[in-house]
Scaffold this motif. Structure first.
Motif, PDB file in Angstrom:
ATOM      1  N   ALA A 115      -5.422  -0.037  11.707  1.00  0.00           N
ATOM      2  CA  ALA A 115      -5.250   0.811  10.526  1.00  0.00           C
ATOM      3  C   ALA A 115      -6.543   0.865   9.723  1.00  0.00           C
ATOM      4  O   ALA A 115      -6.972   1.932   9.267  1.00  0.00           O
ATOM      5  N   ALA A 116      -7.200  -0.293   9.570  1.00  0.00           N
ATOM      6  CA  ALA A 116      -8.462  -0.344   8.830  1.00  0.00           C
ATOM      7  C   ALA A 116      -9.568   0.388   9.588  1.00  0.00           C
ATOM      8  O   ALA A 116     -10.426   1.041   8.972  1.00  0.00           O
ATOM      9  N   ALA A 117      -9.569   0.281  10.916  1.00  0.00           N
ATOM     10  CA  ALA A 117     -10.574   0.984  11.718  1.00  0.00           C
ATOM     11  C   ALA A 117     -10.458   2.496  11.528  1.00  0.00           C
ATOM     12  O   ALA A 117     -11.469   3.208  11.420  1.00  0.00           O
ATOM     13  N   ILE A 118      -9.231   2.990  11.485  1.00  0.00           N
ATOM     14  CA  ILE A 118      -9.011   4.414  11.229  1.00  0.00           C
ATOM     15  C   ILE A 118      -9.576   4.787   9.862  1.00  0.00           C
ATOM     16  O   ILE A 118     -10.325   5.767   9.715  1.00  0.00           O
ATOM     17  N   CYS A 119      -9.219   3.996   8.843  1.00  0.00           N
ATOM     18  CA  CYS A 119      -9.663   4.285   7.477  1.00  0.00           C
ATOM     19  C   CYS A 119     -11.182   4.229   7.357  1.00  0.00           C
ATOM     20  O   CYS A 119     -11.794   5.100   6.726  1.00  0.00           O
ATOM     21  N   ASN A 120     -11.784   3.216   7.947  1.00  0.00           N
ATOM     22  CA  ASN A 120     -13.239   3.071   7.849  1.00  0.00           C
ATOM     23  C   ASN A 120     -13.959   4.262   8.465  1.00  0.00           C
ATOM     24  O   ASN A 120     -14.981   4.732   7.934  1.00  0.00           O
ATOM     25  N   GLN A 121     -13.453   4.757   9.583  1.00  0.00           N
ATOM     26  CA  GLN A 121     -14.074   5.933  10.211  1.00  0.00           C
ATOM     27  C   GLN A 121     -13.882   7.170   9.338  1.00  0.00           C
ATOM     28  O   GLN A 121     -14.821   7.948   9.133  1.00  0.00           O
ATOM     29  N   LEU A 122     -12.676   7.343   8.805  1.00  0.00           N
ATOM     30  CA  LEU A 122     -12.401   8.523   7.990  1.00  0.00           C
ATOM     31  C   LEU A 122     -13.181   8.495   6.676  1.00  0.00           C
ATOM     32  O   LEU A 122     -13.665   9.532   6.218  1.00  0.00           O
ATOM     33  N   MET A 123     -13.315   7.301   6.076  1.00  0.00           N
ATOM     34  CA  MET A 123     -14.040   7.215   4.808  1.00  0.00           C
ATOM     35  C   MET A 123     -15.529   7.499   4.981  1.00  0.00           C
ATOM     36  O   MET A 123     -16.183   7.967   4.052  1.00  0.00           O
ATOM     37  N   ARG A 124     -16.051   7.231   6.179  1.00  0.00           N
ATOM     38  CA  ARG A 124     -17.445   7.624   6.455  1.00  0.00           C
ATOM     39  C   ARG A 124     -17.590   9.132   6.482  1.00  0.00           C
ATOM     40  O   ARG A 124     -18.692   9.668   6.285  1.00  0.00           O
ATOM     41  N   ASP A 125     -16.478   9.828   6.727  1.00  0.00           N
ATOM     42  CA  ASP A 125     -16.467  11.299   6.716  1.00  0.00           C
ATOM     43  C   ASP A 125     -15.964  11.833   5.373  1.00  0.00           C
ATOM     44  O   ASP A 125     -15.516  12.982   5.275  1.00  0.00           O
ATOM     45  N   ASN A 126     -16.028  10.968   4.356  1.00  0.00           N
ATOM     46  CA  ASN A 126     -15.661  11.348   2.982  1.00  0.00           C
ATOM     47  C   ASN A 126     -14.183  11.673   2.804  1.00  0.00           C
ATOM     48  O   ASN A 126     -13.812  12.441   1.905  1.00  0.00           O
ATOM     49  N   LYS A 127     -13.331  11.091   3.640  1.00  0.00           N
ATOM     50  CA  LYS A 127     -11.892  11.194   3.441  1.00  0.00           C
ATOM     51  C   LYS A 127     -11.440  10.032   2.555  1.00  0.00           C
ATOM     52  O   LYS A 127     -12.047   8.963   2.560  1.00  0.00           O
ATOM     53  N   THR A 128     -10.379  10.252   1.799  1.00  0.00           N
ATOM     54  CA  THR A 128      -9.836   9.175   0.975  1.00  0.00           C
ATOM     55  C   THR A 128      -8.680   8.516   1.708  1.00  0.00           C
ATOM     56  O   THR A 128      -7.810   9.197   2.253  1.00  0.00           O
ATOM     57  N   CYS A 129      -8.699   7.187   1.732  1.00  0.00           N
ATOM     58  CA  CYS A 129      -7.669   6.422   2.428  1.00  0.00           C
ATOM     59  C   CYS A 129      -7.210   5.281   1.529  1.00  0.00           C
ATOM     60  O   CYS A 129      -7.982   4.758   0.735  1.00  0.00           O
ATOM     61  N   LEU A 130      -5.954   4.906   1.689  1.00  0.00           N
ATOM     62  CA  LEU A 130      -5.421   3.781   0.940  1.00  0.00           C
ATOM     63  C   LEU A 130      -4.417   3.030   1.803  1.00  0.00           C
ATOM     64  O   LEU A 130      -3.490   3.628   2.340  1.00  0.00           O
ATOM     65  N   VAL A 131      -4.650   1.722   1.961  1.00  0.00           N
ATOM     66  CA  VAL A 131      -3.684   0.849   2.626  1.00  0.00           C
ATOM     67  C   VAL A 131      -3.022   0.032   1.527  1.00  0.00           C
ATOM     68  O   VAL A 131      -3.688  -0.689   0.785  1.00  0.00           O
ATOM     69  N   ILE A 132      -1.709   0.124   1.426  1.00  0.00           N
ATOM     70  CA  ILE A 132      -0.990  -0.539   0.348  1.00  0.00           C
ATOM     71  C   ILE A 132       0.290  -1.163   0.891  1.00  0.00           C
ATOM     72  O   ILE A 132       0.969  -0.571   1.739  1.00  0.00           O
ATOM     73  N   THR A 133       0.599  -2.378   0.470  1.00  0.00           N
ATOM     74  CA  THR A 133       1.833  -3.032   0.911  1.00  0.00           C
ATOM     75  C   THR A 133       3.017  -2.457   0.140  1.00  0.00           C
ATOM     76  O   THR A 133       2.862  -1.866  -0.938  1.00  0.00           O
ATOM     77  N   VAL A 134       4.206  -2.647   0.711  1.00  0.00           N
ATOM     78  CA  VAL A 134       5.411  -2.157   0.051  1.00  0.00           C
ATOM     79  C   VAL A 134       5.571  -2.818  -1.319  1.00  0.00           C
ATOM     80  O   VAL A 134       5.894  -2.156  -2.309  1.00  0.00           O
TER      81      VAL A 134
END
Length: 206
Positions: A115-134
């Motif tokens: 999940a973090a690998a996906i976010c890290n790649q997307l954030m390098r492309d200026n996408k906003t990502c958030l991983v949050i627990t319930v």
């Protein structure tokens, strides 16, 4: 003084006889491009502010900032398949129309890493990502109520929708109260439904 006047005179003659470096159309195109760039930067800042106001932070936790597909430890076929799906999801994210994913598995199988690998790649492309627990999500949502509330429930949901990729972690963790479990289920369903209506994907870790 006379030397300075002579220099300015030569420059004036040169300016009147030489072709301009840029045409009016070139300058107009450049101005429009700069305006679009500024608009994109403003929109990006607003999305980051949305995730920061919701979770008190943007992106992912520091422990996962170095996670990538290259350093994901594959020890079985299931992990290989999961990594392939995750990388394909990240690579083709711009073609995504709300298609989401669920990573399910025991502790230590690498769900958070992927999940973090996906976010890290997307954030390098200026996408906003958030991983949050319930639990974190519910804490932030509950803070919308009462006299000391800093935001409304509507603003909370709007912020959740603006994030390009939202990943909700620890779904299915046992709760001592049936009411708490029902409230979590309702809140998660509302968030996912609103994001689907806006063609925004949501990741689930369970």
């Amino acid at each position: 003084m006379n030397k300075d006047k002579s220099t300015w005179r030569r420059l004036a003659v040169s300016a009147s006889t030489n072709e301009p470096k840029y045409s009016y159309a070139d300058l107009l195109e450049h101005r429009n491009a700069e305006s679009l760039k500024l608009s994109d930067e403003i929109a990006q800042r607003r999305k980051l502010n949305a995730s920061e106001s919701i979770a008190g932070r943007s992106g992912i936790l520091p422990i996962h900032t170095e996670c990538s597909f290259d350093n994901y430890n594959v020890t079985c076929q299931g992990q290989h398949d999961a990594m392939t799906i995750a990388k394909n999801f990240a690579d083709k994210f711009n073609l995504n129309n709300g298609k989401s994913f669920v990573f399910s598995g025991d502790v230590g199988t690498g769900k958070n890493h992927l999940a973090a690998a996906i976010c890290n790649q997307l954030m390098r492309d200026n996408k906003t990502c958030l991983v949050i627990t319930v639990s974190e999500l519910m804490m932030r949502l509950n803070s919308c109520y009462g006299e000391s509330a800093k935001m409304t429930e509507e603003k909370f949901h709007d912020g959740m929708v603006k994030i390009d990729l939202l990943i909700i972690d620890e779904i299915g963790v046992g709760r001592t109260s049936v009411n708490a479990a029902n409230n979590e289920r309702l809140a998660i369903n509302q968030i996912i439904d609103k994001r689907l209506c806006h063609l925004k994907p949501t990741g689930i870790l369970t």
